[in-house]
Enzyme design. Structure first.
Site, short mmCIF file in Angstrom:
data_model
loop_
_atom_site.label_atom_id
_atom_site.label_comp_id
_atom_site.label_asym_id
_atom_site.label_seq_id
_atom_site.Cartn_x
_atom_site.Cartn_y
_atom_site.Cartn_z
CG HIS B 44 -11.98 2.94 42.66
ND1 HIS B 44 -11.79 1.58 42.57
CD2 HIS B 44 -13.32 3.13 42.82
CE1 HIS B 44 -12.96 0.98 42.68
NE2 HIS B 44 -13.90 1.89 42.82
CE1 TYR B 47 -11.19 1.83 35.29
CE2 TYR B 47 -12.73 3.57 35.77
CZ TYR B 47 -12.41 2.24 35.75
OH TYR B 47 -13.31 1.32 36.22
CG HIS B 90 -15.29 -4.51 47.06
ND1 HIS B 90 -16.18 -4.44 48.09
CD2 HIS B 90 -15.35 -3.29 46.47
CE1 HIS B 90 -16.75 -3.25 48.11
NE2 HIS B 90 -16.26 -2.54 47.13
#
Ligand SMILES: Nc1ncnc2c1ncn2[C@@H]1O[C@H](COP(=O)(O)OP(=O)(O)O)[C@@H](O)[C@H]1O
Ligand SMILES: [Mg+2]
Lengths: 82, 731, 228, 82
Positions: B44, B47, B90
């Site tokens: 997260h 990357y 999210h």
């Protein structure tokens, strides 16, 4: 018939924005002696059921599935005939 | 505390990654340090699987002031003003706790905008749920929508657009992507940088607690039944606090003494401090004892990893700390000096006079391992069957009235009013084209004649069939949407939602998707100014369809030229721009009526796409159009219905022989098509221009006073009954 | 003509109101910070929409104790014009400048849309540019706009000509379908006995320019202007 | 220190939109034996005070001024030392 009272509270480690805001408001109203304030829900309901243990297991189920959110909340209840 | 193998794997680090940490430090990390690396080196935050691919995306262009790398991209719109935008996902938090998951997603993306010194002016969202009929979907849908509403409405940022799809592949793993757009006086732009030895580091906003601990690592884990036990990872948002933070940050952004600002998002204090220090080529020392705390006895580990919401980190010029703190206090927020900028390139963390972590700042934010994951074309692609192999269409006895009613009642196609009506889309008094009126929202820029058009888009079924073309189409359609109100597409922010990248077949989808986006962004000259990657979207081993989502911003020089999709006047002439092909594979029609997917996704000719868009835009700028509406899911029939119902007018369509099957004529999802209507007075000029541009177009009918939709001898229905089917989505 | 617009923490229509009354209506306007203890010279005070204190506990319940509210109450008691829009209406109820209370919308959701309201009396500072029966198209955006009061209060409001606006359909009929939130008797806006304090759930400041969908809100601000 | 629990309920004569919605949700989930359900608030707070009667009068004041709205709500509390 059973009468149930359900108390739903946020888990301790979970932020309570409402409680925090109300506490702040009380402070600015000169109530500075409130070290802690948390806001939860108070649900009153009737269960049309003849058997206590059935009423209780239904209540528990409803608390877990609908009335509270077990991820962030705890619940507690009182159940009485009447 | 001894660092065991179990502890390492509990932190989602591989043994090789752990060795790398030891090499960087020249020793074993402390537990706090291990935690810090684990979150910043998570997928997260780092990357690590996507970096090499993201570098392929075009990021510069005439209007681009700031591409990826800052909290949000910045696009110049002239007059000393710039637009700031970004998408954030999210997904996992929303799957666990839909209300708070979605709400904190909104909060997070707003903070990315305010860190740039911009005022947030619009929110959009892209939602993907499983089967509409399942109770779980209903629960998630309701929770997510009210979470977005609860947060966005309270902070006073209008939610002006979005999209909602239902597809079984999202049953266990819904997607919630949110996009925020802000406006900025270019001269006040703020960067996330820490510079100047001795300058104070200020913490501001809400208090730090245990909530959301390890959320960043959590967001990168596959969801499985175990996730239920990861509960404390869910955070609760406080939109009231966020509103105060917006105002306070805007006030401080205008002060000359502000050097840099960064939100505490995933991995909170660790990511914000190491990123700011890393960008400034320096270091930072923090004293955790000074951090405003909500819970008692927070450990350094917990404080460094806490993801409590509504917090910011700032660096100001030495001597101005009191002034800065005062601004936050004025807005009723916590603020404290918690450290200072150092010249030594280290992030040093003290707690009660003891050093609990000391690591090279850049090693956290920049030195995460990068993986070139193997890619392999998925086997499922060979098993797909084209509909032409499977069924024959155009059976004489098909009642297309019934068919249209059914297609309209698909929740993916149906009206989203019960969703957007829960969002305050008007606060700010800038929303000139409202949800439901056009393919894109239009926001005016007060004090100018300008407006910006915003859209968010992505069809994951196409991407499943062909992630490359699907990625291209997402960009093309988002741009087309923006064109349909009359704006020129300028820039993209993307949300890349895929499954587990360690699976070569998933990685292939990811690769193809990104390359598709790249080619379309290059062709349409809309660089990518930033975005988000969300991987590991799987439940119990089954990945979602590849789901790249494109947020598009377009500029309109004069909002008085704007056009909406509703038909305006009886006797206006209806045209269809672009080519209609026999393309039912991947269509909503095929899904709803035949419960099939097909094999090919619609073709896309980027050259034609560009021509069609430019032509439509010129027609709008010449003020020759009464309406414009892009054709997407549901094809021509659905687009016609939508223009009828939003304009409260009927239409009489006479197309005649086309060589297409009846079903394809009505429901094909061929790309690069726009439905326009032209008043009789403008007809000659419009046709002349269309002829001059030499793009394919067809005159297909007339707008009527009578409230019904007639298409050849295939469809004849009162709008009222069509509308009933179309309003099937209830919340 | 000069407006004062109060900013509570969490107000979010304060700037919209400012822009509306100044840039569109051409009046003077000033922002007032909730912690101020003194009110300047104003012809009309606006309590704007938004979510003061997050609307936590009950909408308006905390803002009502802001320092400036004492001044606002005194100003209102002295006959000054006070217009509470949406959250401002909720604050006025909590501050008891207006009778009654707000409940959650009947359908529990937040609702944002354009509605019609009917004017019932034109002899007030807020409606003198309107005629009885005039219909305005104005947006609403709220979660707690379900107005409630007991029967005797309702009678007093009605007899006193204090119900200034109620929700209706495009033709002016007060139907249940036209009632967006379950308000008692479709009530959308009420004033006090002296008619100088108005609470209004719809947002007139969002209906001042045709490009935003309606200009009907102007009629209310024009009334205020001609009164002052 | 005193621990207070405050229960805030909507008055009987007032329709409870939230309670009605939850009751509806329960019904649709096959819990059809809930003739009545009402939702209120449950506030837990601490009062830093040494004297019971002072704590109680402060609590009452806070309930009336801010925690509840007497037009639509009733309140009730438990107060205990601890
Ligand atoms: N899919 C993508 N396309 C382009 N840029 C991306 C993408 N994903 C992330 N980025 C960029 O990488 C940087 C880091 O992103 P991220 O860690 O999500 O920022 P934040 O922590 O502020 O959310 C940002 O500048 C972001 O725009
Ligand atoms: Mg950020």
């Amino acid at each position: 018939m059973y009468q149930a009272k359900v108390y739903i509270t946020l888990k301790d480690s979970i932020l309570d924005p409402q409680g925090t805001a109300v506490k702040g408001a009380l402070e600015s109203l000169k109530y500075q002696n409130i070290p802690e304030l948390r806001i939860g829900k108070y649900i009153q309901l009737q269960i049309d059921e003849t058997d206590l243990s059935r009423a209780e297991s239904q209540l528990k189920e409803m608390c877990e599935k609908i009335l509270s959110n077990p991820i962030i909340e705890n619940y507690r209840y009182d159940l009485s005939e009447g | 505390m001894e660092i065991t193998k179990d502890l390492i794997s509990a932190h989602n680090l591989t043994l090789e990654e752990y060795e790398k940490i030891k090499t960087i430090l020249g020793r074993e990390p402390s537990l706090t340090e291990l935690g810090m690396y684990s979150v910043l080196w998570s997928e997260h935050c780092s990357y690590k699987s996507s970096k090499p691919l993201l570098q392929e995306l075009p990021v510069v262009g005439e209007y681009i002031l700031e591409g990826p790398g800052e909290n949000a991209g910045v696009i110049d719109i002239g007059d000393g003003l710039a637009i700031v935008m970004k998408v954030e996902s999210h997904n996992h938090p929303s799957a666990i706790e839909p209300y708070e998951g979605a709400a904190t997603g909104v909060g997070g993306i707003i903070r990315d905008i305010i860190t740039m010194g911009a005022r947030p002016i619009a929110l959009l969202n892209s939602l993907r749920f499983g089967n509409y009929k399942s109770p779980r979907t209903q629960y998630l849908l309701n929770g997510v929508v009210s979470g977005i509403a609860g947060y966005g409405n309270c902070v006073g940022v209008p939610t002006v657009g979005g999209e909602t799809y239902f597809e079984d592949c999202y049953d266990g793993n819904p997607l919630v992507n949110v996009m925020c757009v802000g406006i900025l006086e270019t001269k006040n732009m703020v960067r996330a940088v820490a510079k100047g030895k001795g300058n104070p580091v200020i913490y501001a906003g809400s208090t730090t607690g245990r909530d959301g601990l390890g959320g960043a690592a959590f967001a990168s884990k596959e969801l499985n039944d175990q996730s239920e036990k990861d509960r404390p990872a869910v955070q609760v948002g406080d939109p009231f606090m966020e509103k105060l933070l917006i105002e306070a940050c805007l006030e401080i952004s205008q002060q000359d003494y502000l050097i840099g600002m960064q939100d505490m998002g995933a991995a909170g204090l660790t990511s914000s401090s190491s990123e700011m220090a890393g960008k400034g080529e320096g270091g930072m020392s923090l004293d955790l004892s000074a951090v405003p705390q909500r819970d008692k006895n927070l450990s350094p580990y917990e404080m460094m990893l806490s993801e409590s919401q509504e917090r910011m980190l700032l660096v100001v010029k030495s001597g101005y700390e009191d002034k800065a703190v005062e601004i936050f206090h004025k807005w009723g927020l916590k603020a404290a000096v918690i450290g200072s900028v150092e010249a030594n390139a280290l992030l040093t963390v003290k707690h009660k006079d003891e050093i609990v972590a000391e690591v090279p700042a850049k090693s956290l934010s920049n030195d995460a391992p990068v993986y070139n994951r193997p890619a392999k074309k998925p086997a499922y692609l060979d098993g797909l069957k084209s509909i032409s192999d499977a069924i024959t269409f155009g059976k004489a006895n098909t009642d297309f009235n019934e068919t249209l009613l059914k297609v309209l009642s698909s929740p993916t196609i149906g009206s989203k009013k019960s969703i957007y009506q829960q969002y305050d889309y008007m606060v700010g008094t800038n929303t000139v084209v409202l949800p439901g009126q056009s393919d894109a929202a239009l926001m005016r820029i007060k004090g100018t004649q300008k407006g910006i058009a915003l859209s968010i888009d992505g069809n994951s079924r196409y991407c499943y069939l062909n992630p490359f073309t699907g990625g291209q189409i997402a960009v093309a359609e988002a741009a087309r949407n923006v064109v349909c109100v009359g704006a020129k597409p300028l820039a993209v922010t993307d949300g890349l939602n895929f499954g587990n990248p360690e699976n070569p077949e998933v990685f292939w989808q990811f690769q193809q998707g990104v390359m598709g986006i790249k080619s379309a962004c290059e062709a349409l000259e809309t660089p990518v100014v930033g975005g988000n990657v969300s991987l590991y979207n799987e439940t119990n081993g089954t990945a979602i369809y590849p789901s790249p989502i494109i947020g598009m911003m377009g500029l309109m020089e004069d909002i008085d030229h704007r056009v909406t999709m509703g038909f305006k006047n009886a006797d206006d002439v209806i045209f269809l721009l672009g080519d209609s092909l026999e393309e039912l594979d991947g269509s909503e029609y095929l899904k709803v009526i035949h419960d099939m997917m097909g094999k090919e996704c619609p073709r896309l000719d980027l050259g034609l796409e560009k021509e069609v868009q430019e032509t439509c835009l010129s027609l709008i700028n010449k003020r020759l159009l009464s309406s414009a509406h892009d054709l997407s899911e549901g094809g021509l029939a659905v687009a016609l219905f939508e223009s009828c119902i939003t304009g409260d007018k009927g239409a009489n369509i006479v197309i005649g022989a086309t060589g297409l099957s009846d079903a394809a004529l009505l429901f094909s999802e061929s790309q690069s098509r726009i439905l326009i209507s032209v008043s009789p007075e403008s007809l000659y000029e419009a046709i002349t221009y269309l002829e001059y541009k030499e793009i394919p177009y067809q005159q297909i009918g007339m707008v009527t006073k009578g409230k019904s939709l007639k298409i050849d001898d295939l469809i004849d229905q009162p709008l009222e009954s069509l509308e009933k089917s179309w309003k099937s989505l209830v919340l | 003509m000069k407006y004062g617009i109060v900013i509570f923490p969490g107000s979010n229509c304060d700037q919209d109101s400012f822009y509306g009354v100044s840039s569109v209506m051409g009046a003077e306007a000033e922002m007032i910070w909730h912690k101020d203890h003194h009110l300047g010279q104003y012809d009309c005070i606006i309590l704007p929409g938004g979510f003061s204190y997050g609307d936590y506990l009950r909408a308006g319940s905390i803002a009502r104790y802001s320092p400036i509210m004492q001044e606002v109450v005194a100003f209102a008691n002295g006959g000054g014009l006070v217009l509470g829009i949406c959250n401002g209406f909720q604050v006025l109820l909590e501050a008891k400048l207006l009778p009654g209370a707000m409940l959650q919308n009947k359908h529990v959701h937040f609702i944002c849309k354009s509605v019609y309201i009917k004017t019932h009396h034109s002899n007030t500072p807020y409606t003198n540019a309107l005629k009885e029966g005039d219909i305005l198209e104005i947006p609403i955006a709220h979660m707690e706009g379900n107005y409630y009061c007991d029967n005797s209060t309702y009678q007093r409001l009605k007899d006193g000509g204090q119900i200034l606006f109620s929700y209706c359909d495009a033709k002016g009929n007060s139907t249940d379908e036209a009632n967006p939130n379950g308000s008692l008797r479709n009530i959308a806006g009420i004033c006090n006995e002296k008619k100088n304090v108005l609470g209004l759930m719809p947002h007139p400041e969002r209906a001042l320019e045709s490009m935003l969908g309606s200009e009907d809100g102007k009629r209310i601000f024009e009334s205020i202007r001609s009164h002052c």
